[in-house]
Design an enzyme around this catalytic site. Structure first.
Site, PDB file in Angstrom:
ATOM      1  N   LEU A   1       0.814  -1.218   0.000  1.00 27.68           N
ATOM      2  CA  LEU A   1       0.000   0.000   0.000  1.00 27.68           C
ATOM      3  C   LEU A   1       0.851   1.273   0.000  1.00 27.68           C
ATOM      4  CD1 LEU A   1      -2.895  -1.031   2.438  1.00 27.68           C
ATOM      5  CD2 LEU A   1      -2.941  -0.934  -0.067  1.00 27.68           C
TER       6      LEU A   1
ATOM      7  N   ASN B   1       7.202  -3.250   3.631  1.00 24.49           N
ATOM      8  CA  ASN B   1       8.319  -2.513   3.000  1.00 24.49           C
ATOM      9  C   ASN B   1       7.938  -1.078   2.632  1.00 24.49           C
ATOM     10  OD1 ASN B   1       6.698  -3.411   0.855  1.00 24.49           O
ATOM     11  ND2 ASN B   1       8.419  -3.716  -0.540  1.00 24.49           N
TER      12      ASN B   1
ATOM     13  N   ASP C   1       9.276  -9.084   3.249  1.00 21.93           N
ATOM     14  CA  ASP C   1       8.940  -9.181   1.827  1.00 21.93           C
ATOM     15  C   ASP C   1       9.636  -8.118   0.996  1.00 21.93           C
ATOM     16  OD1 ASP C   1       7.251 -10.415  -0.303  1.00 21.93           O
ATOM     17  OD2 ASP C   1       6.735  -8.311  -0.533  1.00 21.93           O
TER      18      ASP C   1
ATOM     19  N   HIS D   1       9.664 -14.314   1.337  1.00 24.97           N
ATOM     20  CA  HIS D   1       9.973 -13.967  -0.051  1.00 24.97           C
ATOM     21  C   HIS D   1      11.233 -14.771  -0.368  1.00 24.97           C
ATOM     22  CE1 HIS D   1      10.910 -10.764  -3.256  1.00 24.97           C
ATOM     23  NE2 HIS D   1      12.021 -11.466  -3.166  1.00 24.97           N
TER      24      HIS D   1
ATOM     25  N   ASP E   1       0.264  -9.651  -4.819  1.00 28.99           N
ATOM     26  CA  ASP E   1       1.541  -8.922  -4.747  1.00 28.99           C
ATOM     27  C   ASP E   1       1.398  -7.545  -5.425  1.00 28.99           C
ATOM     28  OD1 ASP E   1       4.128  -8.230  -4.141  1.00 28.99           O
ATOM     29  OD2 ASP E   1       5.077  -9.674  -5.485  1.00 28.99           O
TER      30      ASP E   1
ATOM     31  N   HIS F   1       3.793   1.266  -8.850  1.00 28.86           N
ATOM     32  CA  HIS F   1       4.951   2.123  -9.133  1.00 28.86           C
ATOM     33  C   HIS F   1       4.497   3.235 -10.071  1.00 28.86           C
ATOM     34  CE1 HIS F   1       7.882  -0.438  -7.179  1.00 28.86           C
ATOM     35  NE2 HIS F   1       7.425  -1.491  -7.828  1.00 28.86           N
TER      36      HIS F   1
ATOM     37  N   PHE G   1      10.652  -3.198 -10.067  1.00 26.46           N
ATOM     38  CA  PHE G   1       9.978  -4.502 -10.120  1.00 26.46           C
ATOM     39  C   PHE G   1       8.565  -4.352  -9.551  1.00 26.46           C
ATOM     40  CE2 PHE G   1      14.428  -6.034  -9.730  1.00 26.46           C
ATOM     41  CZ  PHE G   1      14.444  -7.086 -10.636  1.00 26.46           C
TER      42      PHE G   1
END
Ligand code: DOR
Length: 425
Positions: free
Chosen positions: A63, A94, A152, A179, A305, A309, A323
């Site tokens: 998020l 993260n 992750d 992960h 997942d 971005h 990624f």
């Protein structure tokens, strides 16, 4: 507030069946499920011809808040969630700062409450700063509301650290989400190692990078008794290792993403950065194995997942692109188009992997529509079709490789704690 969801087909993933029934919601609870209910003064929602699922749960979502609100916020991400039929999501740690303190966990919960859309269950960082050097205060994070633990995006490189993390998590009764990526094997890679990467002149990430780490973590889970949940399984070898470990009685569960059961590394063939994701899109044989693992129960969960971005992070040369891809708003359609229509999963099994199974793994009271349950419900039209238009996505970032895809089945509404979120088109 009363709501009557009338004339739909209710899916019960626990009993693995579907049946015609009306569902009565009073306040934030389901109060009755039966043939032809009289709702009195209830608002009536016509679900004729539609499927009525227990609210879908996406247990792997980024998020981005706090810290990277230009990519996504808790408000925009949960808006994308309800538009995609998810009534709850688990938020990966993260963020910036990393969710390694109770303050960040509480912040995420508070923002989710303010947004008032999907429920958000925070995943706490396994190690401080997700640096893999020292454990975070897992107990305090759990007390603040974290439902699982993971680094992750950053694999836990040291086996000793992972062992201690698993021992601690086991003591606290929380799952560790891994992960699985061996950093020295994956180093510098930007896509799946194989013929396509060689042709494009891009550095590959071998399937072994995932499999070595899955093997390690399975051994550590067996040793510690910790519940290991393997995130985004992408290779045939990983599926095989998990299948064998389950047969031996290791406490392991696993998830696969829609992009890993739909796309191969050929999606990258014209250097399309929208298909750059970690773990990477793999070979035909890997995709077939992931589907087989979903079909035979080796893989328990479908999770997206969702990794937003901004366009400036994707509209760059392949090596430099971020990624990740967004998944919340295309997931159910891909499940029905790719798995249900192809007879990989029947409807109750597909719904189990998106509601009941993630609920069980995360220890949530959810995944079934019955009197007394929270009124978290997804209404889905399996006959409608739509073509994915990235510009129409509700999330802040539009980085999907599925633009132009025709999907079978359209989400109609998500009901969260009795509040109806109709999908606007
Ligand atoms: O593609 C990915 N993007 N894989 C990850 O593991 C992390 C994610 C992200 O946070 O962008």
């Amino acid at each position: 507030m009363k709501l009557l969801i009338k004339g739909g087909t209710v899916v019960d993933p626990a009993a693995r069946r579907m049946y015609r029934a009306d569902v009565l919601v009073e306040g934030d609870r389901v109060t009755a499920v039966d043939k032809r209910l009289a709702g009195g003064d209830a608002r009536v929602f016509d679900a004729g011809g539609k499927l009525v699922f227990p609210g879908l749960i996406d247990m792997h979502v980024h998020l981005r808040e706090p810290g990277q609100e230009y990519k996504e916020t808790i408000a925009t991400g949960t808006r994308a969630a309800v538009r995609g039929g998810f009534t709850a999501v688990a938020a990966m740690p993260n963020t910036k700062p990393v969710a390694d303190t109770p303050a960040v966990i509480r912040y995420v919960l508070e923002k989710a409450r303010e947004a008032g859309l999907a429920r958000v269950y925070p995943v706490g960082a396994l190690t401080r700063g997700s640096r893999g050097e020292e454990l975070s205060e897992i107990g305090e994070l759990k007390a603040a509301g974290a439902v699982a633990f993971s680094d992750d995006g950053r694999p836990v490189a040291g086996a000793g650290m992972m062992r201690r993390a698993m021992e601690y998590a086991r003591m606290l009764g929380v799952p560790v989400i891994s992960h699985c990526e061996e950093p020295s094997l994956a180093a510098g890679g930007v896509m799946h190692e194989g013929l396509v990467a060689t042709t494009l002149g891009l550095r590959g990430i071998p399937a072994a990078a995932e499999e070595v780490m899955v093997a390690r973590d399975l051994i550590l889970a067996e040793m510690t008794g910790c519940h290991l949940h393997v995130a985004h399984v992408s290779t045939a070898g990983a599926v095989r290792l998990i299948r064998e470990a389950k047969a031996r009685g290791v406490r392991v569960t696993a998830e696969a993403t829609p992009h890993h059961f739909t796309l191969t590394d050929r999606a990258v063939a014209d250097y399309d950065t929208l298909a750059k994701v970690n773990p990477p899109l793999r070979s035909d044989a890997d995709v077939a194995a992931v589907r087989e693992g979903l079909g035979d129960g080796t893989i328990d969960v479908i999770a997206t997942d969702h990794a937003p971005h901004a366009s400036h992070e994707k509209n760059v040369e392949f090596d430099l692109a971020a990624f990740g891809l967004v998944g919340l708003e295309t997931a159910v359609g891909l499940v029905f188009t790719e798995l249900v229509a192809d007879n990989v999963l029947d409807v109750p099994a597909a719904v189990a992997k998106m509601s009941l199974n993630p609920a069980r793994i995360l220890g949530l009271q959810a995944g079934i529509i019955e009197p007394g349950a929270a009124a978290d419900i997804t209404v889905f039209d399996p006959e409608a079709e739509e073509v994915v238009d990235p510009a129409l996505l509700a999330g802040k970032s539009k980085n999907t490789p599925f633009g132009g895809y025709r999907l079978k089945g359209v989400v109609y509404a998500a009901v969260v704690g009795g509040r109806v979120h109709l999908r606007d088109r």
